[in-house]
Design a protein around this motif. Sequence first.
Motif, PDB file in Angstrom:
ATOM      1  N   ASN A  14       0.834  -1.202   0.000  1.00  0.00           N
ATOM      2  CA  ASN A  14       0.000   0.000   0.000  1.00  0.00           C
ATOM      3  C   ASN A  14       0.874   1.259   0.000  1.00  0.00           C
ATOM      4  O   ASN A  14       0.729   2.144   0.833  1.00  0.00           O
ATOM      5  CB  ASN A  14      -0.947   0.000   1.206  1.00  0.00           C
ATOM      6  CG  ASN A  14      -2.011   1.063   1.139  1.00  0.00           C
ATOM      7  OD1 ASN A  14      -2.418   1.617   2.157  1.00  0.00           O
ATOM      8  ND2 ASN A  14      -2.511   1.361  -0.052  1.00  0.00           N
ATOM      9  N   LYS A  16       0.735   3.691  -1.802  1.00  0.00           N
ATOM     10  CA  LYS A  16      -0.058   4.892  -2.067  1.00  0.00           C
ATOM     11  C   LYS A  16      -0.472   5.612  -0.793  1.00  0.00           C
ATOM     12  O   LYS A  16      -0.533   6.847  -0.754  1.00  0.00           O
ATOM     13  CB  LYS A  16      -1.305   4.503  -2.882  1.00  0.00           C
ATOM     14  CG  LYS A  16      -2.291   5.636  -3.157  1.00  0.00           C
ATOM     15  CD  LYS A  16      -3.415   5.148  -4.053  1.00  0.00           C
ATOM     16  CE  LYS A  16      -4.408   6.260  -4.332  1.00  0.00           C
ATOM     17  NZ  LYS A  16      -5.312   6.493  -3.179  1.00  0.00           N
ATOM     18  N   ASP A  17      -0.749   4.851   0.280  1.00  0.00           N
ATOM     19  CA  ASP A  17      -1.353   5.447   1.476  1.00  0.00           C
ATOM     20  C   ASP A  17      -0.501   5.399   2.737  1.00  0.00           C
ATOM     21  O   ASP A  17      -0.790   6.110   3.695  1.00  0.00           O
ATOM     22  CB  ASP A  17      -2.692   4.748   1.781  1.00  0.00           C
ATOM     23  CG  ASP A  17      -3.704   4.913   0.669  1.00  0.00           C
ATOM     24  OD1 ASP A  17      -3.936   6.064   0.264  1.00  0.00           O
ATOM     25  OD2 ASP A  17      -4.252   3.900   0.208  1.00  0.00           O
ATOM     26  N   GLY A  90      -3.735   3.625   5.365  1.00  0.00           N
ATOM     27  CA  GLY A  90      -4.861   4.256   4.683  1.00  0.00           C
ATOM     28  C   GLY A  90      -5.713   5.090   5.610  1.00  0.00           C
ATOM     29  O   GLY A  90      -6.418   5.994   5.171  1.00  0.00           O
ATOM     30  N   ASP A  91      -5.659   4.789   6.913  1.00  0.00           N
ATOM     31  CA  ASP A  91      -6.423   5.547   7.906  1.00  0.00           C
ATOM     32  C   ASP A  91      -5.516   6.581   8.569  1.00  0.00           C
ATOM     33  O   ASP A  91      -4.301   6.529   8.441  1.00  0.00           O
ATOM     34  CB  ASP A  91      -7.010   4.604   8.960  1.00  0.00           C
ATOM     35  CG  ASP A  91      -7.892   3.523   8.337  1.00  0.00           C
ATOM     36  OD1 ASP A  91      -8.503   3.785   7.297  1.00  0.00           O
ATOM     37  OD2 ASP A  91      -7.931   2.411   8.888  1.00  0.00           O
ATOM     38  N   ASP A 120     -12.967   8.658   0.747  1.00  0.00           N
ATOM     39  CA  ASP A 120     -12.894   7.746  -0.395  1.00  0.00           C
ATOM     40  C   ASP A 120     -11.447   7.577  -0.851  1.00  0.00           C
ATOM     41  O   ASP A 120     -10.516   8.120  -0.232  1.00  0.00           O
ATOM     42  CB  ASP A 120     -13.794   8.219  -1.534  1.00  0.00           C
ATOM     43  CG  ASP A 120     -13.349   9.542  -2.161  1.00  0.00           C
ATOM     44  OD1 ASP A 120     -12.194   9.976  -1.913  1.00  0.00           O
ATOM     45  OD2 ASP A 120     -14.141  10.148  -2.900  1.00  0.00           O
ATOM     46  N   SER A 121     -11.256   6.843  -1.934  1.00  0.00           N
ATOM     47  CA  SER A 121      -9.902   6.501  -2.388  1.00  0.00           C
ATOM     48  C   SER A 121      -9.114   7.724  -2.854  1.00  0.00           C
ATOM     49  O   SER A 121      -7.885   7.687  -2.920  1.00  0.00           O
ATOM     50  CB  SER A 121      -9.971   5.474  -3.525  1.00  0.00           C
ATOM     51  OG  SER A 121     -10.711   5.999  -4.624  1.00  0.00           O
ATOM     52  N   GLU A 122      -9.815   8.801  -3.173  1.00  0.00           N
ATOM     53  CA  GLU A 122      -9.146  10.051  -3.547  1.00  0.00           C
ATOM     54  C   GLU A 122      -8.982  10.983  -2.349  1.00  0.00           C
ATOM     55  O   GLU A 122      -8.607  12.139  -2.502  1.00  0.00           O
ATOM     56  CB  GLU A 122      -9.941  10.751  -4.658  1.00  0.00           C
ATOM     57  CG  GLU A 122     -10.122   9.912  -5.920  1.00  0.00           C
ATOM     58  CD  GLU A 122      -8.802   9.443  -6.485  1.00  0.00           C
ATOM     59  OE1 GLU A 122      -7.872  10.273  -6.556  1.00  0.00           O
ATOM     60  OE2 GLU A 122      -8.691   8.257  -6.864  1.00  0.00           O
ATOM     61  N   TRP A 123      -9.266  10.471  -1.182  1.00  0.00           N
ATOM     62  CA  TRP A 123      -9.186  11.189   0.088  1.00  0.00           C
ATOM     63  C   TRP A 123     -10.100  12.424   0.105  1.00  0.00           C
ATOM     64  O   TRP A 123      -9.744  13.500   0.552  1.00  0.00           O
ATOM     65  CB  TRP A 123      -7.751  11.562   0.444  1.00  0.00           C
ATOM     66  CG  TRP A 123      -7.558  11.669   1.936  1.00  0.00           C
ATOM     67  CD1 TRP A 123      -7.197  12.781   2.647  1.00  0.00           C
ATOM     68  CD2 TRP A 123      -7.764  10.631   2.909  1.00  0.00           C
ATOM     69  NE1 TRP A 123      -7.161  12.495   3.995  1.00  0.00           N
ATOM     70  CE2 TRP A 123      -7.495  11.189   4.181  1.00  0.00           C
ATOM     71  CE3 TRP A 123      -8.159   9.288   2.827  1.00  0.00           C
ATOM     72  CZ2 TRP A 123      -7.608  10.438   5.371  1.00  0.00           C
ATOM     73  CZ3 TRP A 123      -8.260   8.551   4.008  1.00  0.00           C
ATOM     74  CH2 TRP A 123      -7.992   9.128   5.242  1.00  0.00           C
ATOM     75  N   LEU A 197     -10.390   5.197   5.660  1.00  0.00           N
ATOM     76  CA  LEU A 197     -10.433   4.969   4.225  1.00  0.00           C
ATOM     77  C   LEU A 197     -11.389   3.819   3.929  1.00  0.00           C
ATOM     78  O   LEU A 197     -11.145   2.686   4.346  1.00  0.00           O
ATOM     79  CB  LEU A 197      -9.030   4.643   3.705  1.00  0.00           C
ATOM     80  CG  LEU A 197      -8.905   4.327   2.214  1.00  0.00           C
ATOM     81  CD1 LEU A 197      -9.276   5.535   1.371  1.00  0.00           C
ATOM     82  CD2 LEU A 197      -7.482   3.862   1.885  1.00  0.00           C
ATOM     83  N   GLY A 199     -13.514   0.890   1.905  1.00  0.00           N
ATOM     84  CA  GLY A 199     -13.156  -0.083   0.889  1.00  0.00           C
ATOM     85  C   GLY A 199     -12.168  -1.132   1.336  1.00  0.00           C
ATOM     86  O   GLY A 199     -11.437  -1.692   0.520  1.00  0.00           O
ATOM     87  N   LYS A 204     -14.793  -5.491   0.385  1.00  0.00           N
ATOM     88  CA  LYS A 204     -14.510  -6.261  -0.820  1.00  0.00           C
ATOM     89  C   LYS A 204     -15.129  -7.656  -0.735  1.00  0.00           C
ATOM     90  O   LYS A 204     -15.465  -8.254  -1.743  1.00  0.00           O
ATOM     91  CB  LYS A 204     -13.000  -6.352  -1.033  1.00  0.00           C
ATOM     92  CG  LYS A 204     -12.354  -5.001  -1.333  1.00  0.00           C
ATOM     93  CD  LYS A 204     -10.837  -5.090  -1.366  1.00  0.00           C
ATOM     94  CE  LYS A 204     -10.210  -3.721  -1.586  1.00  0.00           C
ATOM     95  NZ  LYS A 204      -8.736  -3.756  -1.505  1.00  0.00           N
TER      96      LYS A 204
END
Length: 249
Positions: A14, A16-17, A90-91, A120-123, A197, A199, A204
């Motif tokens: 991860n 990205k986050d 992500g959080d 959301d995924s785009e924060w 975050l 999702g 899933k």
Amino acid sequence: MQPKLSVITIVYNNVKDIERTMLSVLGQSYPNLEYIIIDGASKDGTLERIELYRGKFAKLVSEPDKGIYDAMNKGLALATGEYVLFMNSGDELYDAETVSDVFDTANSADIYYGETEMFDSEWKSLGQRRHCAPEIFNWRSFRYGMNISHQAIYVKRSLAKPFDISYKYSADIDWIIKIAKTASSIVNTHRYVAKYLVGGISKKKQLASLKERFRIFTKYYGLVPNLINHVFIAINLAQYFIRHRRTND
């Protein structure tokens, strides 16, 4: 003396986050904080991003695990704080004063909890969770749904048993209920304490997650009461979507 808090972040692939989550922890004004990161042997650059902050966190483990709750158990086993908080990749902690404000609420509670804002995924903010944190919380409070996320609950480490890894999606629900059953002092901080975050794995694998939650609620609340409670859950969910649709029309 201010209690020591162990913040545990688990992550796997991860990149990205992870940095955003780490900075929210490392940027806390609270002085007595132990930061533990459990990486599941990421291969996407996550570990390299974590290593940029070497020396600013207490412990780092990077190795394969048996899933999210196995990784959380590794973090719990390494924690030395009086309290533990899981803030997974992500959080975020809500702001730089969050931990200080939580512990200023009351002295030596078994559990502190607060509200969560969803992103959301785009924060981009999605607002407050559908299940608002209850004014008074105890082990029966989840009977109509999980109204406190694990990112928003600080617990005394002495009460925190390992997660039951026989549950793949909802072991955090079982974990919180078990802790709440043994807690004698539970404090509502009356503030936002986390950014979540949406999702994750429970979204899933939503059907499997819901089945698992039903099993957990039945274990604690009984089959018949759980069936009745789920009627109210369904009604509340329908009302929520009706209100939400009207707002967007």
